[in-house]
Enzyme design. Structure first.
Site, PDB file in Angstrom:
ATOM      1  N   ARG A 247      54.176  26.844  54.165  1.00 20.52           N
ATOM      2  CA  ARG A 247      54.139  25.431  54.561  1.00 20.52           C
ATOM      3  C   ARG A 247      55.547  24.858  54.558  1.00 20.52           C
ATOM      4  O   ARG A 247      55.975  24.212  55.495  1.00 20.52           O
ATOM      5  CB  ARG A 247      53.305  24.631  53.558  1.00 20.52           C
ATOM      6  CG  ARG A 247      51.836  24.669  53.778  1.00 20.52           C
ATOM      7  CD  ARG A 247      51.199  23.522  52.977  1.00 20.52           C
ATOM      8  NE  ARG A 247      49.828  23.851  52.661  1.00 20.52           N
ATOM      9  CZ  ARG A 247      49.445  24.468  51.547  1.00 20.52           C
ATOM     10  NH1 ARG A 247      50.322  24.801  50.631  1.00 20.52           N
ATOM     11  NH2 ARG A 247      48.182  24.750  51.347  1.00 20.52           N
TER      12      ARG A 247
ATOM     13  N   LYS B   8      39.404  36.611  48.553  1.00 16.07           N
ATOM     14  CA  LYS B   8      37.991  36.859  48.180  1.00 16.07           C
ATOM     15  C   LYS B   8      37.084  35.758  48.711  1.00 16.07           C
ATOM     16  O   LYS B   8      35.956  36.014  49.113  1.00 16.07           O
ATOM     17  CB  LYS B   8      37.855  36.992  46.672  1.00 16.07           C
ATOM     18  CG  LYS B   8      38.001  35.690  45.915  1.00 16.07           C
ATOM     19  CD  LYS B   8      38.803  35.821  44.681  1.00 16.07           C
ATOM     20  CE  LYS B   8      40.247  35.507  44.960  1.00 16.07           C
ATOM     21  NZ  LYS B   8      41.082  35.344  43.791  1.00 16.07           N
TER      22      LYS B   8
ATOM     23  N   GLU C  40      44.201  26.986  36.229  1.00 16.04           N
ATOM     24  CA  GLU C  40      44.733  26.031  37.205  1.00 16.04           C
ATOM     25  C   GLU C  40      44.519  24.601  36.698  1.00 16.04           C
ATOM     26  O   GLU C  40      43.638  24.355  35.865  1.00 16.04           O
ATOM     27  CB  GLU C  40      43.961  26.158  38.525  1.00 16.04           C
ATOM     28  CG  GLU C  40      43.922  27.543  39.103  1.00 16.04           C
ATOM     29  CD  GLU C  40      45.111  27.828  39.985  1.00 16.04           C
ATOM     30  OE1 GLU C  40      45.842  26.875  40.331  1.00 16.04           O
ATOM     31  OE2 GLU C  40      45.318  28.996  40.314  1.00 16.04           O
TER      32      GLU C  40
ATOM     33  N   ASP D 216      34.812  31.782  41.727  1.00 13.58           N
ATOM     34  CA  ASP D 216      35.724  32.909  41.957  1.00 13.58           C
ATOM     35  C   ASP D 216      35.010  34.235  41.629  1.00 13.58           C
ATOM     36  O   ASP D 216      35.048  35.176  42.424  1.00 13.58           O
ATOM     37  CB  ASP D 216      36.963  32.724  41.064  1.00 13.58           C
ATOM     38  CG  ASP D 216      37.925  33.887  41.130  1.00 13.58           C
ATOM     39  OD1 ASP D 216      38.715  33.953  42.091  1.00 13.58           O
ATOM     40  OD2 ASP D 216      37.885  34.751  40.223  1.00 13.58           O
TER      41      ASP D 216
ATOM     42  N   LYS E 102      33.774  37.467  44.138  1.00 16.45           N
ATOM     43  CA  LYS E 102      34.104  38.869  43.835  1.00 16.45           C
ATOM     44  C   LYS E 102      32.825  39.698  43.680  1.00 16.45           C
ATOM     45  O   LYS E 102      32.766  40.853  44.117  1.00 16.45           O
ATOM     46  CB  LYS E 102      34.954  38.933  42.565  1.00 16.45           C
ATOM     47  CG  LYS E 102      36.340  38.324  42.761  1.00 16.45           C
ATOM     48  CD  LYS E 102      37.038  38.098  41.432  1.00 16.45           C
ATOM     49  CE  LYS E 102      38.457  37.555  41.612  1.00 16.45           C
ATOM     50  NZ  LYS E 102      39.053  37.084  40.358  1.00 16.45           N
TER      51      LYS E 102
ATOM     52  N   GLY F 262      47.857  37.743  38.671  1.00 17.46           N
ATOM     53  CA  GLY F 262      49.307  37.738  38.466  1.00 17.46           C
ATOM     54  C   GLY F 262      49.997  38.267  39.715  1.00 17.46           C
ATOM     55  O   GLY F 262      49.437  39.110  40.437  1.00 17.46           O
TER      56      GLY F 262
END
Ligand code: NAP
Ligand code: HSE
Length: 436
Positions: free
Chosen positions: A52, A110, A195, A206, A210, A309
């Site tokens: 961006r 994902k 977060e 999340d 997965k 990570g």
């Protein structure tokens, strides 16, 4: 399909996204260039990084490579487009445009794969390109390729895993310190494990994405995010954790995908569960991930490592880039999506597992009998019962043998409306204890 080109001088790579993972991929492409060239069969040249904000300094990325025209980069016809932006749009449109321009795709997305993998796979098929996504589940852990390739000759019965590092960090800290969920979440945010908006992790979205990807690969069936039953960890209390500890269990957010009892269907679920402290998943602490696969011939196989990570995730991305590069040079493709089994994805009510039920009851004659009757009438067999306290403060902890989730739900409904039960304090599934 690309034509065989043994004389490939170099392969071109474009990155869509130069954040946590993208910047590490760019760094490794540069620092490991010689080894990667030898392994891929030709040098890999990074031609651009779509972001961006092109003015931001990015460690590991030559600023001359930055562009905010992601569409031009995606459709430039490079050999490999690596999507590391995240989110549904514009990632999906850019991937589809890149495939149409003949590029193979590597992605860690994902959310997109679980929501609309079918469209991406169909486009890869149509344009004769690769779609690789090892980093989308459990970061650095080699898991998808073993499921897709190494276990292709076996029959997977169950996949059970810890696939979200943030929630595992929180639950591990609650277990180790006896702390409350909210305090540990704040600490995890301060340390950068969670977060600022932790919803996707703590509400299980999340992990559910997965789980959908894992289930699709393990059971050769298309599984979408909406097919996955999901419960997060926000209601897990310090009391639940302490009760689990006292019984020799630890609470984990698990992703479970398993064949139904008649083996014609599949149930895919994400929820907190009690796991015996002796189970290998109980020892997976902090932000680590682990996935346990049970297959008919192989038996139990466990995959363990860092699930997130920049550098760990970049390792999986690089592995995919090398695989895709090798295919380009050979003029071939990796295996296409396998959904031939078309198993019916069933609701969580069809799941079969064990349960822990914590009740607040009055200590008077007939209460235990009434509680036991509620379980019996719904076909749920009690494994053991423990009573604590007396008078109006009595607590009953019931552990069950395996039962259908819908039968347990009906039992809980009945207990909630029973005069004998003052409050249903907690209900949790118990996984990894004995055979189903
Ligand atoms: P990130 O740090 O937020 O980086 C995203 C990058 O994409 C940034 O460079 C951003 O540009 C760019 N971007 C996003 N939307 C854009 C748009 N509309 N137009 C142009 N550029 C855009 O994300 P990340 O943590 O690297 O994650 C990338 C992907 O890997 C996600 O799918 C994530 O789920 C997956 N993944 C991440 C991890 C992890 O540990 N981080 C682990 C496994 C999988 P700016 O920098 O200019 O904002
Ligand atoms: N937010 C994820 C986790 C990492 O906590 O495991 C990216 O998949």
């Amino acid at each position: 399909m690309t034509t065989p080109d043994p004389a490939h001088r170099e392969l071109t790579v474009a990155l869509l996204g130069g954040g946590t993972v993208g910047s590490q991929v760019a760094r490794l492409l540069r620092e490991s260039a010689d080894d990667l060239a030898a392994r891929a069969g030709a040098p890999l040249r990074l031609v651009g990084v779509g972001v961006r904000d092109t003015t931001k300094e990015r460690e590991g990325i030559d600023s001359a490579l930055l562009t905010d025209d992601l569409e031009a980069l995606a459709t430039s016809g490079v050999d490999v487009v690596v999507e590391l932006m995240g989110g549904i749009e514009p990632a999906r449109s850019l991937i589809l445009a890149a495939m149409a321009a003949g590029s193979s795709i590597v992605t860690a997305n994902k959310a997109l794969l679980a929501e609309d993998g079918a469209t991406l796979h169909a486009a890869a098929e149509k344009h004769g390109v690769d779609l690789y996504y090892e980093a989308s589940v459990a970061g650095a852990i080699p898991l998808l390729r073993p499921l897709r390739e190494s276990l292709a000759g076996d029959k997977v019965r169950r996949v059970l895993g810890i696939v979200n590092g943030t929630t595992n960090f929180i639950l591990s800290a609650m277990d180790e310190n006896g702390a409350d969920y909210a305090d540990v979440l704040a600490e995890a945010q301060a340390l950068g494990y969670a977060e600022a908006d932790p919803t996707a992790d703590v509400e299980g979205y999340d992990a559910a994405a997965k789980a959908a990807i894992l289930a699709g690969l393990a059971f050769h069936t298309r599984v979408r995010l909406e097919d996955v039953f999901r419960e997060g960890i926000t209601t897990v209390s310090a009391q639940d954790v302490a009760a689990a500890r006292e019984m020799g269990f630890v609470i984990k957010l698990l992703a479970v995908a398993e064949l139904s009892e008649d083996e014609k269907g599949l149930v895919v679920r994400v929820h907190p569960a009690m796991v015996p402290r002796t189970h290998p998943l109980a020892g997976v602490r902090g932000a680590f991930n682990a996935v346990f696969v049970e297959a008919e011939s192989a038996g139990q196989v466990m995959f363990y490592g860092r699930g997130a990570g920049g550098a760990p995730t970049a390792s999986a991305v690089l592995g995919d880039i090398v695989a895709v590069a090798q295919h380009r040079i050979a003029g071939s493709r990796g295996p296409a999506e396998s959904t031939y089994a078309h198993l019916e994805v069933r609701p969580v009510g069809d799941a079969v597992t064990r349960y822990y039920v914590n009740l607040e009851v009055s200590d008077r004659p007939g209460v235990l009998a009434a509680v036991a009757q509620a379980f019996a009438d719904n076909g749920v067999s009690i494994q053991n019962v423990r009573q604590d306290g007396h008078g109006d403060d009595a607590g009953l902890v019931v552990r069950t043998h395996t039962a259908r989730d819908s039968d347990l739900a009906a039992t809980i409904e009945r207990l909630r409306s029973s005069d004998s039960v003052r409050r249903v304090v907690g209900v949790m599934r118990v996984e990894g204890e004995g055979e189903r």
